[in-house]
Structure formats: C-alpha cells, structure tokens
Design a protein around this motif. Structure first.
Motif, PDB file in Angstrom:
ATOM      1  N   ASP A  49      -5.922   9.896  -4.888  1.00 11.30           N
ATOM      2  CA  ASP A  49      -4.577   9.746  -4.336  1.00 11.30           C
ATOM      3  C   ASP A  49      -4.486  10.126  -2.867  1.00 11.30           C
ATOM      4  OD1 ASP A  49      -3.730   8.931  -6.800  1.00 11.30           O
ATOM      5  OD2 ASP A  49      -2.988  10.909  -7.410  1.00 11.30           O
ATOM      6  N   VAL A  50      -5.571  10.564  -2.276  1.00  8.16           N
ATOM      7  CA  VAL A  50      -5.536  10.994  -0.880  1.00  8.16           C
ATOM      8  C   VAL A  50      -5.374   9.800   0.052  1.00  8.16           C
ATOM      9  CG1 VAL A  50      -6.865  12.066   0.969  1.00  8.16           C
ATOM     10  CG2 VAL A  50      -6.847  13.089  -1.319  1.00  8.16           C
ATOM     11  N   ASN A  51      -6.082   8.718  -0.244  1.00  5.97           N
ATOM     12  CA  ASN A  51      -6.041   7.528   0.599  1.00  5.97           C
ATOM     13  C   ASN A  51      -4.931   6.576   0.156  1.00  5.97           C
ATOM     14  OD1 ASN A  51      -8.369   8.400   2.031  1.00  5.97           O
ATOM     15  ND2 ASN A  51      -9.652   7.617   0.377  1.00  5.97           N
ATOM     16  N   PHE A  52      -4.694   5.542   0.959  1.00  7.04           N
ATOM     17  CA  PHE A  52      -3.723   4.527   0.592  1.00  7.04           C
ATOM     18  C   PHE A  52      -4.198   3.776  -0.652  1.00  7.04           C
ATOM     19  CE2 PHE A  52      -1.710   5.171   4.645  1.00  7.04           C
ATOM     20  CZ  PHE A  52      -0.397   4.748   4.437  1.00  7.04           C
ATOM     21  N   MET A  53      -3.269   3.534  -1.563  1.00  7.80           N
ATOM     22  CA  MET A  53      -3.571   2.789  -2.783  1.00  7.80           C
ATOM     23  C   MET A  53      -2.905   1.419  -2.695  1.00  7.80           C
ATOM     24  SD  MET A  53      -2.435   3.587  -6.730  1.00  7.80           S
ATOM     25  CE  MET A  53      -0.697   3.382  -6.324  1.00  7.80           C
ATOM     26  N   PHE A  54      -3.646   0.378  -3.011  1.00  2.34           N
ATOM     27  CA  PHE A  54      -3.102  -0.973  -3.058  1.00  2.34           C
ATOM     28  C   PHE A  54      -2.534  -1.223  -4.446  1.00  2.34           C
ATOM     29  CE2 PHE A  54      -3.610  -5.494  -4.097  1.00  2.34           C
ATOM     30  CZ  PHE A  54      -2.889  -6.066  -3.064  1.00  2.34           C
ATOM     31  N   TYR A 103       0.852  -1.187   0.000  1.00  2.00           N
ATOM     32  CA  TYR A 103       0.000   0.000   0.000  1.00  2.00           C
ATOM     33  C   TYR A 103       0.889   1.238   0.000  1.00  2.00           C
ATOM     34  CZ  TYR A 103      -4.103  -2.828   1.374  1.00  2.00           C
ATOM     35  OH  TYR A 103      -5.123  -3.731   1.428  1.00  2.00           O
ATOM     36  N   VAL A 104       0.484   2.278  -0.726  1.00  2.00           N
ATOM     37  CA  VAL A 104       1.268   3.508  -0.783  1.00  2.00           C
ATOM     38  C   VAL A 104       0.337   4.721  -0.705  1.00  2.00           C
ATOM     39  CG1 VAL A 104       1.266   3.558  -3.314  1.00  2.00           C
ATOM     40  CG2 VAL A 104       3.064   4.749  -2.058  1.00  2.00           C
ATOM     41  N   GLN A 105       0.803   5.759  -0.016  1.00  2.00           N
ATOM     42  CA  GLN A 105       0.031   7.001   0.123  1.00  2.00           C
ATOM     43  C   GLN A 105       0.967   8.207   0.033  1.00  2.00           C
ATOM     44  OE1 GLN A 105      -1.253   8.430   4.116  1.00  2.00           O
ATOM     45  NE2 GLN A 105      -3.339   8.434   3.302  1.00  2.00           N
ATOM     46  N   PHE A 151       6.715   3.374 -10.804  1.00  2.00           N
ATOM     47  CA  PHE A 151       7.127   4.769 -10.685  1.00  2.00           C
ATOM     48  C   PHE A 151       5.907   5.613 -10.332  1.00  2.00           C
ATOM     49  CE2 PHE A 151       8.141   8.994 -12.358  1.00  2.00           C
ATOM     50  CZ  PHE A 151       9.454   9.168 -11.910  1.00  2.00           C
ATOM     51  N   TYR A 152       5.940   6.289  -9.185  1.00  2.00           N
ATOM     52  CA  TYR A 152       4.827   7.139  -8.746  1.00  2.00           C
ATOM     53  C   TYR A 152       5.328   8.578  -8.651  1.00  2.00           C
ATOM     54  CZ  TYR A 152       3.318   2.508  -7.148  1.00  2.00           C
ATOM     55  OH  TYR A 152       3.000   1.183  -7.082  1.00  2.00           O
ATOM     56  N   THR A 153       4.511   9.531  -9.096  1.00  2.00           N
ATOM     57  CA  THR A 153       4.895  10.937  -9.056  1.00  2.00           C
ATOM     58  C   THR A 153       3.869  11.747  -8.277  1.00  2.00           C
ATOM     59  OG1 THR A 153       3.770  11.392 -11.156  1.00  2.00           O
ATOM     60  CG2 THR A 153       6.097  10.785 -11.260  1.00  2.00           C
ATOM     61  N   GLY A 154       4.324  12.869  -7.746  1.00  2.00           N
ATOM     62  CA  GLY A 154       3.443  13.786  -7.045  1.00  2.00           C
ATOM     63  C   GLY A 154       2.788  14.748  -8.023  1.00  2.00           C
ATOM     64  N   THR A 155       2.322  15.865  -7.512  1.00  2.00           N
ATOM     65  CA  THR A 155       1.643  16.849  -8.348  1.00  2.00           C
ATOM     66  C   THR A 155       1.915  18.245  -7.823  1.00  2.00           C
ATOM     67  OG1 THR A 155      -0.522  17.629  -9.132  1.00  2.00           O
ATOM     68  CG2 THR A 155      -0.462  16.593  -6.968  1.00  2.00           C
ATOM     69  N   ASN A 156       1.954  19.222  -8.725  1.00  2.00           N
ATOM     70  CA  ASN A 156       2.131  20.612  -8.320  1.00  2.00           C
ATOM     71  C   ASN A 156       0.822  21.249  -7.874  1.00  2.00           C
ATOM     72  OD1 ASN A 156       4.893  20.602  -8.810  1.00  2.00           O
ATOM     73  ND2 ASN A 156       4.656  21.243 -10.941  1.00  2.00           N
ATOM     74  N   GLY A 157      -0.281  20.633  -8.228  1.00  2.00           N
ATOM     75  CA  GLY A 157      -1.588  21.138  -7.815  1.00  2.00           C
ATOM     76  C   GLY A 157      -2.128  20.330  -6.654  1.00  2.00           C
ATOM     77  N   PRO A 158      -3.403  20.480  -6.361  1.00  2.00           N
ATOM     78  CA  PRO A 158      -4.026  19.684  -5.292  1.00  2.00           C
ATOM     79  C   PRO A 158      -3.984  18.201  -5.631  1.00  2.00           C
ATOM     80  CG  PRO A 158      -5.423  21.540  -5.923  1.00  2.00           C
ATOM     81  CD  PRO A 158      -4.346  21.460  -6.952  1.00  2.00           C
ATOM     82  N   GLY A 203       1.603  15.175   6.301  1.00  2.00           N
ATOM     83  CA  GLY A 203       2.719  16.064   5.997  1.00  2.00           C
ATOM     84  C   GLY A 203       2.506  16.833   4.711  1.00  2.00           C
ATOM     85  N   GLU A 204       3.608  17.221   4.075  1.00  2.00           N
ATOM     86  CA  GLU A 204       3.533  17.966   2.823  1.00  2.00           C
ATOM     87  C   GLU A 204       3.512  16.997   1.649  1.00  2.00           C
ATOM     88  OE1 GLU A 204       6.045  21.634   0.931  1.00  2.00           O
ATOM     89  OE2 GLU A 204       6.894  19.638   0.866  1.00  2.00           O
ATOM     90  N   LYS A 205       2.705  17.291   0.666  1.00  2.00           N
ATOM     91  CA  LYS A 205       2.568  16.400  -0.490  1.00  2.00           C
ATOM     92  C   LYS A 205       3.823  16.435  -1.362  1.00  2.00           C
ATOM     93  CE  LYS A 205       0.549  19.765  -3.654  1.00  2.00           C
ATOM     94  NZ  LYS A 205       1.730  19.763  -4.568  1.00  2.00           N
TER      95      LYS A 205
END
Length: 233
Positions: A179-184, A135-137, A167-174, A142-144
């Motif tokens: 993606d807020v919750n844990f992803m299996f 699982y990943v969140q 490969f997972y990436t963040g985002t510059n926007g909200p 904290g800060e995104k």
C-alpha cells in the motif's frame, strides 16, 4: 541565606535540565493550508461550471497548477491539487484528500472530508467495455489514514441516487508494503441504471477533520469506452 538561594537555584536548574532531556519531539500534521486559503479569496478560483461530456474518454491527470481541480472536469473544489504531497505519482500532479475544506481550514468534525465529483457525462450511448480507472495512494509524504479513515468511489444512477462502488480503508498499524506505492484500480460500468445522459461519479474521503492528515492521493482518472483499462497511458 545566600547558600540556601544558591542551593535552590541549582535544584531548579537540575529540574529544568531533567525535564528537557526527557521531553520527546513529536511530528503533527499542519492544521492549515495557506495555498488553498489564498486561492479561495479569488472568485475565479471558486468558479464552477457544469459541462456535459457527450464524448469519451474523460481523462484528468491533475497536471495543473491547482490548488483546485479543473472546472472542465469537476463540479466541486474540495480536494487539493498539488505536485508535492504524493510519492512517485504516475504523472505530475495529484488530487489530495485530507481533513481541510476549500478554505484551507480543518472541517472540525470526525468523518468529514473532501469530495471530488465529475461533471455530468452522457452515457446514454451504446457502450461496450466501459471502464473507470485510476491510481490511488494512502499517506504519501503526509500522515497515513487510520482504520476508520476511508476513500469511497460512488456512481450516480438515473434517479439521482449515489451508490458505493469501491471502498478503501487505512490502518492503525504500519502501512503494508503493497500500500505504500500508487495502486492501479478499475471498475466496469455495465449496470443499465448508470447508462443515462447525466451520469456522474465521485470520490470522497472520511477523516478526523482535524487538519492536513489521513491523506489519500488520486491520479490519472480515466473513463474510457471500447477498450480494456491498463497501466499504459
């Protein structure tokens, strides 16, 4: 003279009030983790040992005091094992990837981050339906992570080379709601180059390296054989 001084005092007071009322409060991530720093002073906290697992499953839910991962499962101590920084994790305790090193201080270099590497695992077996799941969140409490902050999963082949698998990436926007919750997530290990006696997998992140920011949280890591991964555990 007294009138001029009084007028000047009133003017300066008004200026201070104006500056104070227009100032904005901003939240910034911590640049230091005292929990990791205290644990790093102990040699026992930094002790690593290599364990070859010739039986499966490999399971870690990070339900331990921390702040470092278990030496029975992992060979490095970069991530922060905790039970407070993730939102609604599947189990108590997560491994948090940030911009702090194993002394609790910032890496100081953009792109640097934590690494979580498994011990050697004997996969020189007749494997069927061999899967790694977890699982990943992003963010949590904290800060995104931003768009250039990533979490990477890699496998080590029989020649000792690491190859990227996820490969997972963040985002510059909200953050998107999904993606807020844990992803299996899971991945099947069926490449013959990975089915050797000293297989390893690792997660690593990239961040600004400025402090406790650009967070990713990992939970319930399982390497299983002869069964299909599911969210039930």
């Amino acid at each position: 003279m007294h009138i001029q001084r009084f007028t000047l005092l009133i003017f300066l007071t008004a200026m201070v009030c104006a500056i104070t009322t227009t100032a904005q409060i901003s939240l910034v991530p911590l640049e230091y983790n005292h929990i990791i720093a205290e644990a790093a002073k102990s040699e026992e906290g930094l002790l690593r040992k290599q364990v070859n697992l010739d039986t499966l499953p490999f399971v870690d839910d990070f339900a331990l005091d921390g702040p470092f991962p278990s030496t029975e499962r992992w060979v490095d101590n970069h991530v922060f094992v905790n039970s407070t920084m993730a939102v609604d994790p599947p189990s108590i305790g997560v491994a948090t990837f940030d911009g702090l090193d194993n002394t609790g201080s910032p890496y100081g270099t953009n792109g640097s981050g934590d690494t979580l590497t498994s011990v050697g695992i004997d996969l020189d077996i007749s494997a069927q339906n061999l899967f790694l799941s977890y699982y990943v969140q992003p963010k949590g409490f904290g800060e995104k992570p931003d768009a250039n902050d990533s979490l990477i999963l890699e496998f080590k082949d029989e020649s000792g080379m690491w190859t990227m698998q996820k490969f997972y990436t963040g985002t510059n926007g909200p953050l998107p709601l999904a993606d807020v919750n844990f992803m299996f997530d899971s991945i099947q290990i069926n490449d013959l180059s990975f089915l050797h006696a000293d297989f390893q997998f690792r997660f690593r992140n990239t961040s600004s390296g400025k402090g406790n920011e650009d967070l990713w949280h990992l939970d319930m890591v399982r390497l299983i054989n002869n069964q299909i991964p599911s969210t039930t555990f």
